[in-house]
Design an enzyme around this catalytic site. Sequence first.
Site, mmCIF file in Angstrom:
data_model
loop_
_atom_site.group_PDB
_atom_site.id
_atom_site.type_symbol
_atom_site.label_atom_id
_atom_site.label_comp_id
_atom_site.label_asym_id
_atom_site.label_seq_id
_atom_site.Cartn_x
_atom_site.Cartn_y
_atom_site.Cartn_z
ATOM 1 N N ASP A 8 0.789 -1.239 0.000
ATOM 2 C CA ASP A 8 0.000 0.000 0.000
ATOM 3 C C ASP A 8 0.824 1.294 0.000
ATOM 4 O OD1 ASP A 8 -3.095 -0.861 1.283
ATOM 5 O OD2 ASP A 8 -1.428 -2.282 1.378
ATOM 6 N N ASN A 67 -10.522 -0.795 -0.693
ATOM 7 C CA ASN A 67 -11.784 -0.245 -0.203
ATOM 8 C C ASN A 67 -11.872 1.268 -0.358
ATOM 9 O OD1 ASN A 67 -9.708 -0.521 1.911
ATOM 10 N ND2 ASN A 67 -11.176 0.524 3.221
ATOM 11 N N HIS A 68 -10.748 1.945 -0.615
ATOM 12 C CA HIS A 68 -10.767 3.397 -0.838
ATOM 13 C C HIS A 68 -10.666 3.755 -2.327
ATOM 14 C CE1 HIS A 68 -10.736 4.138 3.377
ATOM 15 N NE2 HIS A 68 -9.502 3.677 3.574
ATOM 16 N N HIS A 149 -7.083 -7.634 -0.717
ATOM 17 C CA HIS A 149 -7.159 -6.451 0.134
ATOM 18 C C HIS A 149 -8.180 -6.733 1.230
ATOM 19 C CE1 HIS A 149 -5.998 -2.192 0.436
ATOM 20 N NE2 HIS A 149 -7.231 -1.958 0.867
ATOM 21 N N HIS A 176 -1.488 -2.689 6.300
ATOM 22 C CA HIS A 176 -0.326 -1.787 6.333
ATOM 23 C C HIS A 176 0.829 -2.272 7.201
ATOM 24 C CE1 HIS A 176 -2.526 2.110 4.827
ATOM 25 N NE2 HIS A 176 -2.893 1.029 4.173
#
Length: 262
Positions: A8, A67-68, A149, A176
């Site tokens: 990420d 998800n973003h 993810h 992360h």
Amino acid sequence: MNILFIGDVFSSIGREMIEKYLPKIKEKYQIDVVIANVENATHGKGLIKRHYEEFLFQGISMMTMGNHTFSKKELLDYIDEADRLVVPYNQPKALPGVGSREIVVKGKKIRVTNLLGITFMDGKSQNPFEAIDEVLKIDTSDIHIVDFHAEATSEKVALGYYLDGKVSAVLGTHTHIATADEKILSNHTAYQTDVGMTGPYESVIGCQKELIIQRMRNGLMTPFTVAESEGQLSAVVLRFNKNNVCESIKRIRIDPTHPFMV
């Protein structure tokens, strides 16, 4: 065939780490293909067109999301022309984007599929186990990399074993924090629960630590503010033989306590 997968990319610090270290990593490990999860690349959430184009210029072959994905509405203006962007395949069908793509490098067909987990997530996505079965029915690639993810480690581990021997690698993103469980499963699928984050080193998964501590200690809904600190880069290198079998997975960590070694 050597493939680099970058965990990420978070904020301008993550982008700066890519700019500084990607050429060095590519040279050291003789990288043929670069894949990066970039769903947090623009100020910690989403991806604007300028940053997408910067990543292409820097040599990133494929970019995955999460998800973003649609946190920056500008994505809707360019998503149809972004042919190196891979959004979650199992997102609601009404949303735009391609969830599994192929590119050809050195005569090899390389597929990248992006999946969202459903455990402790928003619950709107299709079951990832069912969704990947749809992809496998049409897949004719030589090498197939899955970016999963997801929040729950158990869900990631389960999908890794489910896909062992069906895809080339299952690599986790989203939490992360790099896990130390990189391995080749019994049927030659490379696996790691989470590749980790490329972004602010002194932070709480990329955010300003003081505000997150305040939120957790006092229960106050403080904002998620991008941390300003030295950077870190988390990635893995996958090495494939001439028969497209993954022979090794190597974790890469670059940060103030783990300097890059030529």
